[in-house]
Design an enzyme around this catalytic site. Structure first.
Site, mmCIF file in Angstrom:
data_model
loop_
_atom_site.group_PDB
_atom_site.id
_atom_site.type_symbol
_atom_site.label_atom_id
_atom_site.label_comp_id
_atom_site.label_asym_id
_atom_site.label_seq_id
_atom_site.Cartn_x
_atom_site.Cartn_y
_atom_site.Cartn_z
ATOM 1 N N ASN A 61 0.796 -0.862 -0.153
ATOM 2 C CA ASN A 61 0.109 0.075 -0.030
ATOM 3 C C ASN A 61 1.282 1.885 0.211
ATOM 4 O O ASN A 61 0.500 2.376 -0.071
ATOM 5 C CB ASN A 61 -1.150 0.146 1.182
ATOM 6 N N TYR B 150 3.532 7.671 -11.790
ATOM 7 C CA TYR B 150 2.114 7.364 -11.248
ATOM 8 C C TYR B 150 1.548 5.728 -11.922
ATOM 9 O O TYR B 150 1.470 5.005 -11.950
ATOM 10 C CB TYR B 150 1.656 8.279 -10.368
ATOM 11 N N LYS C 218 1.286 2.078 -10.950
ATOM 12 C CA LYS C 218 0.281 1.130 -10.937
ATOM 13 C C LYS C 218 -0.261 0.667 -11.771
ATOM 14 O O LYS C 218 -0.820 -0.279 -11.304
ATOM 15 C CB LYS C 218 -0.950 2.519 -10.752
ATOM 16 N N ALA D 195 -9.582 10.187 0.880
ATOM 17 C CA ALA D 195 -8.923 11.449 1.544
ATOM 18 C C ALA D 195 -8.522 11.272 2.443
ATOM 19 O O ALA D 195 -8.027 10.041 3.021
ATOM 20 C CB ALA D 195 -10.509 12.212 1.919
#
Ligand code: NAD
Length: 909
Positions: free
Chosen positions: A590, A655, A659, A688
């Site tokens: 994560n 990114y 990913k 968030a």
């Protein structure tokens, strides 16, 4: 230094959905719709101001020596006794020493801040060293009243002293003004409230600024010296306006918790202050105001000690531990607002003999049992003879406090025959760690969530209320630990499973760690603690704080501060799991950073840094983790991808590539891990966090807590999950599967003649089509699929479009009309349906008849705007109307109350 040394909070687990109040009472008081957002906290039937105060005080006393307290104050306007010192009951429940000053503060909403100033000033004056100030309120209102929506139940506690100060007291200013915005007569149950406008303008809007300015003058400071501003005011708009009036930007204003809890009366300035302290770092300055017949303003500066505070529930923990109900009748019953037949058994006498209460005071109120000084066996209740059959010593018992000893359910039953306000009555045997058992009621739980071995904690609750004599009887009950009890057969537990979560010091990872620990997993909380862009040398604080939180609720966790982006870091993270807990079952990759730049400005350094953490990091941790999982023949791995990778996002090439790389990694691991029962799945979260705070619109940011993603990730980590190699989008409580789909193959050319560019051009529509596209298991399957195109007949089948036909629904509407329900009804509904198959239709109901026509009506009473697919689902009974409305799928205009007639007038589904 004088100031606050600790804090604690308690908000009941039950929340009442405000829409449920409106749904039941909107017919009578439609205007309450205006404040029907979110939910309010609600005491269980056996909770009141006293029980909540005990819980908040216990939360505050974590990690403190409670016997050092030399005064205890309790502030509330809803105390159970008018003449029996309530703070004395609290002291007995906390099992404090007897040489203690106790005092009740009451009769004003500012009672808590008054008690706090008194406590701080007496420590400052050198009279006392440590004082606990507790505030709690459970205010009653009549049904269908604005205040029923605005109010909430809750408690908070602050310890003040002269050592280990976490927020230094800089000064205070008080105003005594007999301004009566509301009052509660001595003989009355409910507040009498004057006009709101007047309360807002003349009360909150004048008195709070006056108190704050008085404090500023006294201390010689301005709003520039305030980082967080705390004052209760349940009028949301005015809450903001007062800050503006004082020259404070919205970033300084601490949320008044209307949506999540409601206004908890005397306790509210404390609860808001606890919430501010939870988020505060050293050096931050907090101004707190309590309002009620004048106001108190206090000023604090947070110190480094805030980082050393032991783990606790606080406001954050309480808000996370909740059960929301739509059962308005339950609310009415719990508040004694409706009378139900309780049966003959309920007539048993409830009189309390105060002689017995005095003799057994410690045992009943303090949950104090005995421990044999010879063999060390604990027992409850304390008796003359030791219960240990090998010992049997006489008069060897010493006091032994059971309240904070970890315990589990040994036996339980659910009983529909016993008298209970919330049947079935659940009771059984509680087993304490280290010895000792007692029969106890279980509360704050549901029967289908109970099981033997469930971890519980003891809490003081109301046992019975003797209305005739005005006496409330308290005793200890067992409450399942937050998250430990999950409904029945589907309860997904992780007992004895060991989980490694990278980047678990904040955001999504933190929530995964907490949720897994609550369900029994032993957790390795990895976090480097660096900046959002991965720069800096890191910090151990984020991981340590999460571990403290887990330990605070009795879970097991260990911190690790390694960098996932190195091979040595990855090895060490896994080693931490193996050395501390002996195995590894779950890995959630994560950890993440962001370095956004448009592609032409993307430097090799920014490209590499993002690759290193996301893609290489997953490789470095997963390889040693998978080796250990293989040994056990079991493993669950979750990769974290992103919509940016799956679908693309401007300015995130590094990114997005990293990913999507993770999806490729999972695609291959799913095949290699399959024979060892190691499954890997991928989640694309929306939540968030600090990674999204500047890219997410503020209103969406509020609604997208990581808790709305974590259930999916926990499911993917569970033994129950048999999916392998799949990808799921998850956010705001919505979930769907994403996949690489492959369309039907088209064969061109012949065995000896390669296809031409022109043939590609001529067949472009077919080749480009995703009609009938499917996900495929692996590369071999993909090659096979390419070489075996579907036959002509099956293509024709696929052409038949599925899905609802909006026009057909309106054609059938006439026959779904319920003429009986239409008596006396005169209304026109205008439907504006967007998307494929949409259009405009209206239904005119008048004189018991219904006319449905396409087009726009000149004078509709109520307009309904929906997407075609949502409308079809609604009319098929698959989407409940209220859900459609609250989720924004159903937009109403005109006289919106008329929309409630729709379900009556037409047989939907
Ligand atoms: P976050 O910044 O709150 O949490 C990420 C954590 O990872 C931080 O605590 C950070 O210290 C830690 N970390 C960073 N680099 C590390 C390293 N080298 N070693 C160990 N720990 C490290 O962000 P978040 O939103 O909770 O993100 C979690 C994951 O979800 C990330 O992989 C992110 O890309 C992904 N994600 C998030 C969203 C979203 O909406 N929040 C959307 C898509 C994907």
């Amino acid at each position: 230094m004088i100031g606050i040394t600790s804090y604690g909070a308690y908000i009941p687990r039950l929340r009442l959905n405000r829409m449920a109040i409106f749904q039941h009472m909107g017919w009578f008081a439609p205007a309450i719709m205006m404040v029907a957002q979110g939910e309010r906290s609600m005491c269980n039937w056996d909770e009141d101001s006293m029980t909540m105060a005990v819980e908040a005080a216990r939360d505050c006393l974590r990690g403190m020596d409670k016997q050092k307290l030399d005064a205890l104050y309790l502030a509330s306007t809803t105390l159970p006794f008018a003449d029996r010192q309530n703070a004395g009951i609290l002291a007995a429940a906390l099992n404090l020493k007897q040489n203690l000053v106790t005092a009740d503060y009451s009769a004003s909403q500012k009672a808590a801040t008054t008690a706090l100033i008194t406590a701080l000033e007496s420590v400052k004056g050198g009279e006392r060293d440590n004082i606990l100030v507790t505030a709690s309120d459970r205010r009653e209102t009549r049904t269908a009243y604005f205040y029923e929506m605005w109010f909430g139940d809750g408690a908070a506690a602050l310890a003040v002293g002269n050592q280990d100060v976490i927020a230094e007291y800089k000064g205070s200013h008080s105003l005594a003004i007999d301004f009566v915005d509301h009052y509660r007569g001595a003989q009355n149950q409910y507040d009498y409230v004057w006009e709101e406008r007047w309360t807002r303008d003349m009360g909150y809007g004048r008195i709070i600024p006056q108190a704050v300015e008085g404090l500023f003058d006294k201390l010689g400071i301005t709003m520039d010296a305030v980082d967080k501003l705390v004052y209760p005011c349940f009028f949301k708009g005015d809450h903001r306006k007062i800050a503006q009036m004082l020259g404070a930007g919205p970033e300084k204003l601490v949320d008044n918790m209307h949506e999540v809890c409601g206004e908890t009366g005397v306790a509210h300035p404390f609860l808001m202050l606890v919430s501010a302290l939870e988020q505060a770092g050293p050096g931050e300055r907090i101004l707190v105001c309590g309002f009620g017949q004048g106001a108190n303003a206090l000023y604090f500066e947070v110190t480094d000690n805030i980082r050393k505070l032991a783990g606790r529930n606080g406001v954050k923990g309480c808000l996370e531990n909740k059960k929301t109900t739509d059962n308005y009748q339950k609310w009415l019953k719990f508040r004694d607002l409706i009378k139900t037949e309780m049966g003959i058994r309920a007539e048993a006498p409830t009189q309390t003999a105060t002689t017995v209460l005095w003799r057994k005071n410690k045992m009943l109120l303090g949950l104090v049992g005995g421990k044999c000084s010879q063999c060390g066996t604990p027992q409850y209740p304390r008796m003359d003879i030791c219960v240990n059959p090998q010992c049997g010593a006489v008069h060897t018992q010493e006091d032994y406090e059971f309240a904070d000893v970890p315990a589990t359910v040994k036996t339980f039953t659910g009983d529909m025959l016993s008298v209970s306000v919330d049947p079935p009555a659940i009771y059984g045997m509680v087993q304490f760690e280290g010895g000792g058992r007692m029969m106890a009621d279980f509360t704050d739980c549901e029967l289908d969530g109970m099981r033997v071995g469930l971890p519980v904690r003891m809490a003081l609750k109301r046992k019975a209320v003797d209305k005739e004599r005005g006496f409330v009887n308290y005793f200890w009950k067992a409450v399942p630990l937050p998250g430990a009890s999950v409904a029945g057969a589907e309860a997904l537990r992780f007992d004895d499973r060991v989980a490694v979560i990278t980047g678990a010091g904040a955001g999504l990872g933190r929530t995964y760690a907490l949720e897994l620990a609550k369900r029994g997993a032993k957790v390795v909380v990895n976090d480097l603690g660096g900046a959002r862009d991965g720069s800096g040398s890191g910090s151990s604080t984020p991981a340590d704080e999460v571990v403290a939180e887990i330990k605070g609720f009795g879970g097991e966790a260990v911190a690790n501060y390694d960098n996932v982006a190195t091979a040595a870091g990855g090895e060490n993270i896994v080693r931490t799991a193996l050395e501390t807990f002996g195995r590894i079952d779950i890995l959630i990759n994560n950890a993440g950073i962001l370095r956004d730049k448009s592609f032409l400005k993307m430097t090799p350094e920014n490209w590499q840094a993002v690759m290193d953490v996301h893609l290489n990091g997953a490789y470095f941790v997963t390889r040693p983790a998978m080796a250990a999982m293989k040994q056990n023949g079991y493993g669950r791995i979750v990769m974290t991808t992103s919509a940016a990778g799956l679908y693309g996002n401007f300015g995130q090439t590094n990114y997005s590539a990293a990913k999507m790389g993770l999806v490729g990694l999972a695609n291959a691991i799913k095949l290699e891990g399959a024979k060892y029962n190691i499954k890997v799945n991928t989640v694309a979260p929306i939540a968030a966090s600090r990674l999204t705070e500047d890219v997410m619109p503020p209103d969406l940011f509020e609604k997208s807590k990581p808790e709305f993603v974590s259930p999916m990730v926990l499911y993917l980590c569970s033994e129950t999950c048999q999916s392998n190699g799949e990808i799921f989008n998850a956010g705001l409580g919505y979930f769907n599967r994403a996949a690489v789909l492959t369309g039907s193959a088209v064969q061109l050319g012949g065995p000896q003649s390669p296809p031409t560019v022109e043939q590609i051009h001529q067949n472009w529509k077919k080749i480009d089509s995703l009609e009938g596209a499917r996900p495929l298991d692996d590369a071999t399957a993909a090659i096979f699929d390419l070489l075996t195109p579907p036959s002509a007949e099956s293509e024709a089948e696929a052409d038949k479009a599925a899905g609802g036909d909006v026009g057909a629904i309106f054609e059938g509407m006439q026959s779904a009309f319920n003429a009986e329900a239409a008596a006396g009804v005169d209304v026109v509904f205008q439907f504006n349906i967007s998307g494929a198959g949409g259009g405009q239709w209206f239904c005119e109901v008048s004189g018991g008849n219904c006319v449905v026509e396409s087009g726009a009506h000149p004078k509709p009473a109520c307009t309904i705007d929906m997407e075609a697919a949502d409308f079809t689902a609604l009319m098929q009974g698959k989407l409940p109307a209220m859900q459609a409305y609250t989720s924004g799928k159903l937009k109403l205009g005109g006289d919106i109350m008329k929309s409630q007639l729709l379900e009556k007038l037409f047989k939907i589904g």
